[in-house]
Design a protein around this motif. Structure first.
Motif, PDB file in Angstrom:
ATOM      1  N   ALA A  91      62.298  -8.621  58.473  1.00 49.87           N
ATOM      2  CA  ALA A  91      61.956  -8.161  59.822  1.00 49.87           C
ATOM      3  C   ALA A  91      62.521  -6.786  60.124  1.00 49.87           C
ATOM      4  O   ALA A  91      61.908  -5.994  60.846  1.00 49.87           O
ATOM      5  CB  ALA A  91      62.453  -9.164  60.853  1.00 49.87           C
ATOM      6  N   MET A  92      63.701  -6.487  59.592  1.00 47.89           N
ATOM      7  CA  MET A  92      64.392  -5.260  59.953  1.00 47.89           C
ATOM      8  C   MET A  92      63.575  -3.995  59.653  1.00 47.89           C
ATOM      9  O   MET A  92      63.463  -3.116  60.527  1.00 47.89           O
ATOM     10  CB  MET A  92      65.740  -5.214  59.234  1.00 47.89           C
ATOM     11  N   PRO A  93      62.974  -3.852  58.474  1.00 49.63           N
ATOM     12  CA  PRO A  93      62.142  -2.655  58.253  1.00 49.63           C
ATOM     13  C   PRO A  93      60.973  -2.571  59.227  1.00 49.63           C
ATOM     14  O   PRO A  93      60.602  -1.467  59.656  1.00 49.63           O
ATOM     15  CB  PRO A  93      61.654  -2.831  56.806  1.00 49.63           C
ATOM     16  N   ARG A  94      60.397  -3.709  59.573  1.00 43.60           N
ATOM     17  CA  ARG A  94      59.279  -3.690  60.519  1.00 43.60           C
ATOM     18  C   ARG A  94      59.740  -3.235  61.902  1.00 43.60           C
ATOM     19  O   ARG A  94      59.003  -2.531  62.610  1.00 43.60           O
ATOM     20  CB  ARG A  94      58.626  -5.076  60.586  1.00 43.60           C
ATOM     21  N   ILE A  95      60.932  -3.639  62.290  1.00 40.57           N
ATOM     22  CA  ILE A  95      61.458  -3.215  63.590  1.00 40.57           C
ATOM     23  C   ILE A  95      61.682  -1.706  63.609  1.00 40.57           C
ATOM     24  O   ILE A  95      61.347  -1.021  64.586  1.00 40.57           O
ATOM     25  CB  ILE A  95      62.771  -3.963  63.900  1.00 40.57           C
ATOM     26  N   VAL A  96      62.232  -1.175  62.533  1.00 42.29           N
ATOM     27  CA  VAL A  96      62.483   0.269  62.475  1.00 42.29           C
ATOM     28  C   VAL A  96      61.155   1.034  62.496  1.00 42.29           C
ATOM     29  O   VAL A  96      61.035   2.066  63.167  1.00 42.29           O
ATOM     30  CB  VAL A  96      63.313   0.618  61.222  1.00 42.29           C
ATOM     31  N   ARG A  97      60.153   0.533  61.779  1.00 46.46           N
ATOM     32  CA  ARG A  97      58.845   1.191  61.820  1.00 46.46           C
ATOM     33  C   ARG A  97      58.223   1.108  63.208  1.00 46.46           C
ATOM     34  O   ARG A  97      57.580   2.070  63.674  1.00 46.46           O
ATOM     35  CB  ARG A  97      57.898   0.554  60.784  1.00 46.46           C
ATOM     36  N   GLU A  98      58.415  -0.021  63.888  1.00 47.76           N
ATOM     37  CA  GLU A  98      57.877  -0.156  65.242  1.00 47.76           C
ATOM     38  C   GLU A  98      58.562   0.818  66.193  1.00 47.76           C
ATOM     39  O   GLU A  98      57.920   1.387  67.089  1.00 47.76           O
ATOM     40  CB  GLU A  98      58.049  -1.597  65.729  1.00 47.76           C
TER      41      GLU A  98
END
Length: 406
Positions: free
Chosen positions: A280-287
């Motif tokens: 989830a963490m990479p997706r949060i940073v991309r968001e």
């Protein structure tokens, strides 16, 4: 015993009876004893006993937190510390549950009434499914976690969290549990002079403790707090209204929100990253990158990566992973967060770790605003240990800025 703040009794906070308050104060005092009385003893136990045993067996000193844990776990002193620390955590939540359950119908109705008094938005999605990494276990041993609902419109776990978080922090986060948000706000004031965001997003806001300081600092800004838990954002909306603040809250997943591209000038989070999975963490940073306007900033506040700590400090902090239902606590600190931000599109020269001094320890007028001089002095005299939230009296922040031009 340290004389720290008492929690501010705002209209949404459950009111404890005499016996309930006594149990809660006992639970808080027990946690203080564990942190201030037992935790300091782990270092001499390790250096004088456990490390020597490891060296005798392996011919070398323990090299990382995993080897330290392996040699410390059989030690009776560590077992006593770890057991009592877990007991104190469970007792803390149990000491608050009675207050919440006794007043729950009134608390639920109060939340509806306060929310009706504000023009700020509250968005709850009926068919929203929180991610499994949040619901699979009760994070930090809090019964029900963030998203459990006993009935439609329920805010029970949020009320439990509001009071329990104060006891967990043993009062050092201030009367409104908002020191982390206040500290980042102070950082913004000092490090980003002239920056005036029009729209601000707080990811993983729970009950809005750290969200409201941004509305105080930027009263004309449109401020949003989002969380995967419906009860916590419902409570946060009512709590903000009860405290006289018009702040918007929504049930959303920080991995994929429904805000439009470039909508926010400032995105923040406060101890969110260590409660998200490695996927989830990479997706949060991309968001975050998608949601930021050109030149906008993201500031994630948490504890520092393990490579900035000694192996023994890593071992102490990683106890949260093993004994406090924080499955991503240790793993998150091994992730290269700088690389995550760069891979998400942030310019490499805009990404860095920094320290935001705790507002509660600040001696300046802006840092002490809202805290009494006597209470601030009492907390400033306290020795913060590695087992607590902010070793050394500062929050570690990951700061990144979106390119001004594509």
């Amino acid at each position: 015993m340290l004389n720290t703040f008492q929690q501010a009794q705002h209209p949404m906070l459950p009111r404890a009876s005499h016996d309930e308050a006594s149990r809660q104060e006992f639970a808080k005092s027990l946690k203080q004893f564990v942190q201030q009385g037992l935790l300091p003893g782990l270092q001499p136990v390790f250096s004088q006993r456990a490390a020597k045993a490891f060296e005798q067996e392996h011919g070398r000193a323990p090299q990382d937190r995993r080897e330290i844990r392996k040699v410390m776990e059989p030690d009776l002193y560590f077992q006593h510390y770890a057991a009592l620390n877990r007991i104190a955590q469970e007792l803390m939540w149990n000491s608050v549950i009675d207050s919440v359950e006794r007043q729950l119908p009134a608390l639920n109705e109060g939340a509806k009434a306060w929310s009706a008094k504000t023009q700020a938005q509250l968005r709850i999605t009926p068919d929203f499914v929180p991610p499994r990494y949040v619901t699979a276990l009760d994070i930090h041993c809090m019964p029900g976690g963030y998203a459990s609902e006993l009935s439609p419109g329920d805010i029970s776990v949020a009320a439990l969290y509001d009071r329990g978080a104060y006891l967990y922090g043993m009062g050092f986060a201030g009367p409104l549990n908002d020191d982390m948000g206040r500290s980042v706000c102070n950082y913004v004031q000092r490090k980003l002079p002239g920056f005036k965001p029009r729209r601000i997003l707080d990811m993983g806001c729970t009950v809005g403790h750290s969200t409201l300081p941004y509305k105080t600092l930027f009263p004309d800004a449109e401020v949003w707090g989002i969380d995967v838990g419906g009860p916590v954002v419902r409570y946060a909306h009512a709590r903000a209204a009860a405290l006289g603040m018009d702040v918007n809250f929504a049930q959303m997943n920080a991995e994929a929100t429904d805000f439009e591209d470039g909508y926010f000038d400032l995105i923040v989070s406060h101890i969110l990253l260590h409660e998200t999975s490695g996927k989830a963490m990479p997706r949060i940073v991309r968001e975050c990158h998608r949601l930021l306007s050109p030149g906008g900033y993201v500031i994630h506040a948490d504890l520092p990566p393990f490579d900035l700590m000694s192996p023994f400090t890593q071992f102490i902090l990683d106890n949260e992973t093993w004994y406090n239902n924080e499955p991503f606590w240790g793993a998150m600190r091994e992730i290269d967060q700088i690389k995550l931000a760069v891979d998400a599109g942030f310019p490499a020269d805009s990404v860095a770790f920094a320290t935001a001094p705790m507002a509660i320890l600040e001696s300046s007028a802006e840092g002490a605003a809202g805290y009494t001089g006597d209470s601030t002095a009492a907390v400033a005299d306290r020795e913060f240990t590695a087992g607590e939230f902010a070793p050394g009296g500062g929050w570690e922040v990951l700061v990144a800025r979106k390119a001004v031009q594509a």
